[in-house]
Design a protein around this motif. Structure first.
Motif, PDB file in Angstrom:
ATOM      1  N   LEU A   1      50.907  29.758  24.370  1.00 30.06           N
ATOM      2  CA  LEU A   1      50.998  28.838  25.497  1.00 30.06           C
ATOM      3  C   LEU A   1      49.948  29.170  26.560  1.00 30.06           C
ATOM      4  O   LEU A   1      49.330  28.250  27.147  1.00 30.06           O
ATOM      5  CB  LEU A   1      52.410  28.904  26.097  1.00 30.06           C
ATOM      6  N   ASN A   2      49.726  30.456  26.781  1.00 32.28           N
ATOM      7  CA  ASN A   2      48.692  30.846  27.759  1.00 32.28           C
ATOM      8  C   ASN A   2      47.309  30.407  27.281  1.00 32.28           C
ATOM      9  O   ASN A   2      46.459  29.955  28.082  1.00 32.28           O
ATOM     10  CB  ASN A   2      48.720  32.352  27.980  1.00 32.28           C
ATOM     11  N   THR A   3      47.065  30.521  25.983  1.00 29.98           N
ATOM     12  CA  THR A   3      45.771  30.091  25.430  1.00 29.98           C
ATOM     13  C   THR A   3      45.585  28.580  25.599  1.00 29.98           C
ATOM     14  O   THR A   3      44.499  28.089  25.962  1.00 29.98           O
ATOM     15  CB  THR A   3      45.686  30.473  23.952  1.00 29.98           C
TER      16      THR A   3
ATOM     17  N   GLN B   1      56.979  36.601  22.520  1.00 31.50           N
ATOM     18  CA  GLN B   1      55.750  37.096  23.128  1.00 31.50           C
ATOM     19  C   GLN B   1      54.529  36.412  22.512  1.00 31.50           C
ATOM     20  O   GLN B   1      53.564  36.062  23.206  1.00 31.50           O
ATOM     21  CB  GLN B   1      55.661  38.615  22.951  1.00 31.50           C
ATOM     22  N   GLY B   2      54.599  36.215  21.176  1.00 28.89           N
ATOM     23  CA  GLY B   2      53.501  35.479  20.528  1.00 28.89           C
ATOM     24  C   GLY B   2      53.429  34.035  20.998  1.00 28.89           C
ATOM     25  O   GLY B   2      52.326  33.494  21.221  1.00 28.89           O
TER      26      GLY B   2
ATOM     27  N   ALA C   1      53.414  20.723  25.841  1.00 30.13           N
ATOM     28  CA  ALA C   1      54.772  20.199  26.023  1.00 30.13           C
ATOM     29  C   ALA C   1      55.665  20.589  24.851  1.00 30.13           C
ATOM     30  O   ALA C   1      56.846  20.939  25.014  1.00 30.13           O
ATOM     31  CB  ALA C   1      54.713  18.685  26.199  1.00 30.13           C
ATOM     32  N   GLU C   2      55.068  20.518  23.634  1.00 32.68           N
ATOM     33  CA  GLU C   2      55.878  20.885  22.459  1.00 32.68           C
ATOM     34  C   GLU C   2      56.225  22.381  22.473  1.00 32.68           C
ATOM     35  O   GLU C   2      57.346  22.756  22.133  1.00 32.68           O
ATOM     36  CB  GLU C   2      55.099  20.520  21.193  1.00 32.68           C
ATOM     37  N   GLU C   3      55.240  23.206  22.858  1.00 28.68           N
ATOM     38  CA  GLU C   3      55.503  24.650  22.890  1.00 28.68           C
ATOM     39  C   GLU C   3      56.525  24.988  23.991  1.00 28.68           C
ATOM     40  O   GLU C   3      57.370  25.873  23.816  1.00 28.68           O
ATOM     41  CB  GLU C   3      54.207  25.412  23.133  1.00 28.68           C
ATOM     42  N   ARG C   4      56.434  24.274  25.115  1.00 25.77           N
ATOM     43  CA  ARG C   4      57.412  24.532  26.172  1.00 25.77           C
ATOM     44  C   ARG C   4      58.830  24.120  25.764  1.00 25.77           C
ATOM     45  O   ARG C   4      59.804  24.710  26.198  1.00 25.77           O
ATOM     46  CB  ARG C   4      56.999  23.778  27.433  1.00 25.77           C
ATOM     47  N   SER C   5      58.904  23.071  24.929  1.00 23.70           N
ATOM     48  CA  SER C   5      60.241  22.642  24.508  1.00 23.70           C
ATOM     49  C   SER C   5      60.952  23.721  23.678  1.00 23.70           C
ATOM     50  O   SER C   5      62.177  23.741  23.588  1.00 23.70           O
ATOM     51  CB  SER C   5      60.132  21.343  23.697  1.00 23.70           C
TER      52      SER C   5
END
Length: 390
Positions: A244-246, A238-239, A287-291
């Protein structure tokens, strides 16, 4: 009539002829005397001797009656979806059958003998070698003598056992009957103890198994958290979703700022280069956070971590449920084991005889005479059959 009389005078009736007898008159011969003497010696004399022995030498026997049955107070077995354990239970028929065999066993005879000295009780008559017991015989002979003095009547339909115990003294007969009842009660108590031990042991084994399973599930979950430095992947993701939303919001703002700069300045403006670099950095971070969510197939991604965490959590919940069920079943088993589940109930307590009913002189004399008569008859028929064949 005159004509008939004249005819009778002219034709007189023939004189009667004597017919010789078919057989000679019956007379008593030697073989008949042998049959009579054999009847006297084989039937009359032994029967008279048996009658004389029963009425003069045979010691009177007194009978004590006791009746009992096995009562069961078992509750319904405790069954649960997870880790169910059945309580103490046993069929009344099985208990009564065991008791029926136990009363005839050497174990019971030895126990009663140790308590009352059956050798002395059954050898009281001094001049009755037929019905009295020889005290010099071993315990096996006493066991063989036991059914003569203890008659067992077992009703398989009602599960009731009745004993008719005989002895040469009414107090002895009552004491033997009471001792048999006491020893039978002890045997039923032993069955209770064995059933309690079995039920408690099985419940304890299942409880120990559930405890070990719960420990293993918790240790696996702790190892997972230590390995990945994550207490709860759900809260951590959730964090990460908030971050990612930010970043998505910052990327949108940077793109808007770049479009505004391009409208008022040229491409040579350093602010455009700076805005472009900011957008590239934000996109790289996104991209890194999505990975981390498993889009790149990394085994350390959140999708894989959440899968492993949920599997471990399910194992933990199952182990907890099994432990609670096993603990409840163990408590119920202990509660059932702490009370008497089966016991012996006497519907007729040992009675004290007031008169002798044994030996039954008319019956024994009649049976003796009948048996000897049959033997004598068969012997006579065999002798005459052999004689006729000659």
């Amino acid at each position: 009539q005159q004509a008939m009389e004249a005819r009778a005078k002219n034709n007189p009736a023939p004189a009667p002829q004597l017919v010789p007898p078919v057989a000679a008159p019956a007379t008593i011969r030697k073989r008949h005397w042998g049959v009579f003497i054999g009847f006297f010696l084989l039937v009359v004399v032994p029967t008279a001797l048996v009658y004389a022995y029963l009425t003069t030498m045979a010691a009177p026997q007194f009978t004590s009656t006791v009746g009992f049955s096995v009562r069961n107070e078992d509750s319904a077995p405790t069954l649960d979806l997870l880790g169910g354990v059945s309580g103490i239970s046993s069929g009344g028929a099985s208990d009564t059958d065991i008791l029926y065999e136990f009363i005839q066993s050497q174990q019971l005879v030895s126990a009663v003998n140790d308590q009352l000295d059956l050798y002395a009780l059954f050898s009281k008559p001094q001049n009755d070698p037929v019905f009295a017991f020889d005290p010099d015989q071993p315990i096996e002979a006493l066991v063989d003598y036991w059914p003569r003095m203890v008659k067992i009547f077992y009703d398989a339909g009602t599960r009731l056992i009745e004993l008719r115990v005989r002895a040469f003294d009414p107090d002895d007969a009552q004491a033997i009957a009471q001792s048999i009842f006491d020893q039978s009660s002890l045997m039923i108590n032993d069955l209770n103890t064995a059933a309690r031990a079995d039920a408690t042991r099985y419940a304890r084994q299942e409880l120990d198994t559930s405890v070990e399973r719960l420990k293993a599930a918790r240790q696996a979950l702790v190892a997972f958290r230590n390995e990945n430095q994550i207490v709860d992947p759900s809260a951590d993701i959730q964090g990460q979703m908030g971050l990612l939303n930010t970043l998505q919001t910052q990327l949108a703002e940077a793109l808007i700022d770049l479009d505004l700069l391009r409208e008022v300045t040229g491409d040579a403006d350093p602010r455009i280069e700076q805005a472009t670099r900011k957008i590239a950095v934000i996109e790289a971070r996104i991209a890194e956070e999505r990975s981390k969510f498993g889009l790149t197939g990394d085994p350390g991604a959140y999708a894989s971590l959440i899968g492993r965490f949920e599997a471990l959590n399910v194992d933990l919940e199952f182990a907890q449920s099994a432990y609670l069920s096993a603990l409840a079943a163990f408590d119920t088993t202990l509660s059932e084991a702490n009370r008497q589940s089966r016991y012996l109930v006497a519907y007729v307590k040992p009675t004290l005889a007031q008169s002798s009913q044994s030996p039954d002189v008319p019956m024994l004399v009649g049976l003796t005479a009948l048996f000897l008569l049959l033997v004598w008859t068969v012997g006579v028929l065999v002798i005459y059959a052999v004689r006729d064949r000659r």
